[in-house]
Each structure stands twice: as C-alpha cells, then as structure tokens.
Design a protein around this motif. Structure first.
Motif, PDB file in Angstrom:
ATOM      1  N   MET A  55      41.196  54.535  63.732  1.00  0.00           N
ATOM      2  CA  MET A  55      41.470  53.175  64.221  1.00  0.00           C
ATOM      3  C   MET A  55      42.957  52.911  64.298  1.00  0.00           C
ATOM      4  O   MET A  55      43.675  52.985  63.328  1.00  0.00           O
ATOM      5  CB  MET A  55      40.833  52.162  63.295  1.00  0.00           C
ATOM      6  N   ASP A  56      43.396  52.593  65.467  1.00  0.00           N
ATOM      7  CA  ASP A  56      44.825  52.399  65.686  1.00  0.00           C
ATOM      8  C   ASP A  56      45.326  51.099  65.079  1.00  0.00           C
ATOM      9  O   ASP A  56      46.462  50.992  64.686  1.00  0.00           O
ATOM     10  CB  ASP A  56      45.085  52.427  67.188  1.00  0.00           C
ATOM     11  N   LEU A  69      44.744  49.718  62.283  1.00  0.00           N
ATOM     12  CA  LEU A  69      45.184  49.866  60.902  1.00  0.00           C
ATOM     13  C   LEU A  69      46.624  50.351  60.831  1.00  0.00           C
ATOM     14  O   LEU A  69      47.423  49.828  60.064  1.00  0.00           O
ATOM     15  CB  LEU A  69      44.269  50.846  60.167  1.00  0.00           C
ATOM     16  N   GLU A  70      46.950  51.344  61.621  1.00  0.00           N
ATOM     17  CA  GLU A  70      48.313  51.865  61.594  1.00  0.00           C
ATOM     18  C   GLU A  70      49.315  50.814  62.059  1.00  0.00           C
ATOM     19  O   GLU A  70      50.412  50.714  61.509  1.00  0.00           O
ATOM     20  CB  GLU A  70      48.403  53.108  62.479  1.00  0.00           C
ATOM     21  N   LEU A 117      49.011  47.540  61.841  1.00  0.00           N
ATOM     22  CA  LEU A 117      49.115  46.457  60.866  1.00  0.00           C
ATOM     23  C   LEU A 117      49.572  46.940  59.495  1.00  0.00           C
ATOM     24  O   LEU A 117      49.746  46.144  58.580  1.00  0.00           O
ATOM     25  CB  LEU A 117      47.777  45.735  60.744  1.00  0.00           C
ATOM     26  N   ALA A 118      49.772  48.231  59.362  1.00  0.00           N
ATOM     27  CA  ALA A 118      50.237  48.758  58.075  1.00  0.00           C
ATOM     28  C   ALA A 118      51.692  48.378  57.826  1.00  0.00           C
ATOM     29  O   ALA A 118      52.116  48.234  56.683  1.00  0.00           O
ATOM     30  CB  ALA A 118      50.072  50.275  58.042  1.00  0.00           C
ATOM     31  N   PRO A 166      54.756  46.281  57.155  1.00  0.00           N
ATOM     32  CA  PRO A 166      54.897  44.954  56.554  1.00  0.00           C
ATOM     33  C   PRO A 166      55.506  43.906  57.489  1.00  0.00           C
ATOM     34  O   PRO A 166      55.027  42.765  57.520  1.00  0.00           O
ATOM     35  CB  PRO A 166      55.819  45.215  55.354  1.00  0.00           C
ATOM     36  N   ARG A 188      52.968  42.677  59.787  1.00  0.00           N
ATOM     37  CA  ARG A 188      52.010  41.750  59.165  1.00  0.00           C
ATOM     38  C   ARG A 188      52.626  40.366  59.007  1.00  0.00           C
ATOM     39  O   ARG A 188      51.930  39.361  59.130  1.00  0.00           O
ATOM     40  CB  ARG A 188      51.566  42.290  57.802  1.00  0.00           C
ATOM     41  N   VAL A 223      52.318  38.783  62.410  1.00  0.00           N
ATOM     42  CA  VAL A 223      50.935  38.387  62.668  1.00  0.00           C
ATOM     43  C   VAL A 223      50.580  37.151  61.853  1.00  0.00           C
ATOM     44  O   VAL A 223      49.900  36.243  62.326  1.00  0.00           O
ATOM     45  CB  VAL A 223      50.011  39.573  62.338  1.00  0.00           C
ATOM     46  N   PHE A 253      41.188  42.450  65.540  1.00  0.00           N
ATOM     47  CA  PHE A 253      40.712  42.007  64.232  1.00  0.00           C
ATOM     48  C   PHE A 253      39.205  42.180  64.125  1.00  0.00           C
ATOM     49  O   PHE A 253      38.675  42.507  63.057  1.00  0.00           O
ATOM     50  CB  PHE A 253      41.121  40.550  63.998  1.00  0.00           C
ATOM     51  N   LEU A 265      38.757  45.802  63.391  1.00  0.00           N
ATOM     52  CA  LEU A 265      39.010  46.067  61.983  1.00  0.00           C
ATOM     53  C   LEU A 265      37.826  45.623  61.139  1.00  0.00           C
ATOM     54  O   LEU A 265      37.401  46.324  60.207  1.00  0.00           O
ATOM     55  CB  LEU A 265      40.286  45.339  61.563  1.00  0.00           C
ATOM     56  N   TRP A 271      35.184  48.155  61.526  1.00  0.00           N
ATOM     57  CA  TRP A 271      35.481  49.374  60.779  1.00  0.00           C
ATOM     58  C   TRP A 271      35.182  49.173  59.305  1.00  0.00           C
ATOM     59  O   TRP A 271      34.671  50.072  58.621  1.00  0.00           O
ATOM     60  CB  TRP A 271      36.949  49.749  60.957  1.00  0.00           C
TER      61      TRP A 271
END
Lengths: 102, 102
Positions: free
Chosen positions: A1-2, A4-5, A7-8, A10, A13, A16, A71, A74, A77
């Motif tokens: 899942m792209d 996740l990468e 939104l990893a 900081p 985030r 967002v 979202f 995600l 997932w």
DNA sequence: CGGTTATATACCTGTCAAGGCATGTTACGG
DNA sequence: CCGTAACATGCCTTGACAGGTATATAACCG
C-alpha cells in the motif's frame, strides 16, 4: 500500500492534519508548519500523486483539499487486523494453551 | 505515530501479513519471504520495539506473534479522517438534489 | 564438553529521500 | 508590457536505513 509510505513522513502527517479542519493554500501551510515553501510544495506533490490531496487554482493560489479515497484504502488494509483485538483478550490465550494449530 | 513509519516498509508489511494467519519462527519467515535471516531479524527487531510483535522462546527458536495494540493505535489515528467519506457523501447527495450546473 | 541449530549483532556499502537555496513558471495588477 | 505574488522545480548535500556478509550468542544433542 502506497498510502502508508506517503503518510509515514511526519511532515506530511502534519500537513494532512492541518487539512483535516479546512482546506488551505500553500502559503497557509508554510506559515502553519514553519517550513520552507519548497519543502511544503514537494510534500504536497507527493501527497497529490498519491491521491491524498487535490488542488484547485484560485487566482495565483493553489487551494489544497483532502480526498477520502486513500484513507478508505488504509481503512481497508487495516481491516483484516481488526480481528486481532477481538481474538486477543479471551480466545487466544486458551487457544495457545490447548495447542491445536499444526 | 510511530506505527505508520514502521509499517511503511514493504518487507515489514509482508512479515506482518504472514503473521496474520499464524505465528511463526524466524526461519519460517526467512523461507516465507525469501530474504536473508539477518534482514528478517532486523525487521523483527524494529517491529518488536514498536510493539507490533512479541516473541517467546521455544527451544532455540523464537516464535513471533502479532500484538493488537499498534493496530488499534492506527485505527484511532485514522478515526478523525473517517468523517471525510461521510462529508463526501453528504456533499454529493446535496449536490445531486439541487442538480445545478453552471 | 564439542558440535550443531537458531537467532541476534557488527560492520560495511549503496540507495534514496528530505530539506535548503536558487531559479523557472504562471497568473494578476498597474 | 512589466513587475510581482504564489508555487513549482532543479540541483546539491546530508543523514537514515535496508540488505548483505561475517561473526557473536544461546540453547540443544551426542
């Protein structure tokens, strides 16, 4: 899942999170996050290419907004892992104690 | 959220995915993922320090298992964003009801 | 004990991405 | 047109991190 990468990161985030309450222009985010404008723009590009945000033009500004799709991905997932916190408390321990998994 | 960064790594997601169905030893994961044993052990260390997995000793083996906590955290983090696809549907519905096109 | 299995750690290297500065690009305002 | 405001992009440096090889550690077996 792209997603996740994407939104990893900081800083991403934080962007967002800032966009959660209301849409914002690039300079809004620059002053909100205290980062350089190019840095913000790069992160927005990553977020845009991942479909997390979309932009519309308003005068010379670009107004960015969150998109729900990633979202939901995600959430989807994460879905199989939800059974973990149903399973965990009562069933699993007894399950291990009886040992019935070859 | 630390969990996102930990799960951003594709190899780690494969490990977690493999542990979803059943717990596994290190060598199980090595043969399942086709990676070197040290690489697997390092990923397991990261996952362990993030609380995503726990290990118990069985003879010389270490049996790794998923823990629900971090997934709940992730679910909680995702929670505020769920309103996005409610808002989206609401806006769409109203837009359809008014049926306007400039 | 000595050897073997199973896993962890040390060390090294290549890759990749984040962030800064400088500069290109585009749409307005006069 | 020209200057400027608002973003985007290019280039560069630096730091983190993944993966491999070699080696340490630990438990088991004879």
């Amino acid at each position: 899942m792209d997603v996740l990468e994407v939104l990893a990161e900081p800083a991403r985030r934080r962007i967002v999170d800032a966009l959660l309450t209301r849409e914002a222009s690039v300079s809004d985010l620059v002053s909100a996050l205290g980062m350089s404008q190019p840095a913000i723009s790069k992160h927005l590009r990553v977020l845009r290419e991942a479909g997390v945000v979309t932009a519309r033009a308003q005068a010379q500004q670009r107004i960015y907004r969150l998109e729900p799709g990633p979202f939901r991905e995600l959430d989807a997932w994460l879905s199989p892992y939800r059974k973990l916190w149903n399973l965990h408390l009562d069933a699993l321990e007894e399950h291990l104690r009886q040992g019935e998994e070859p």
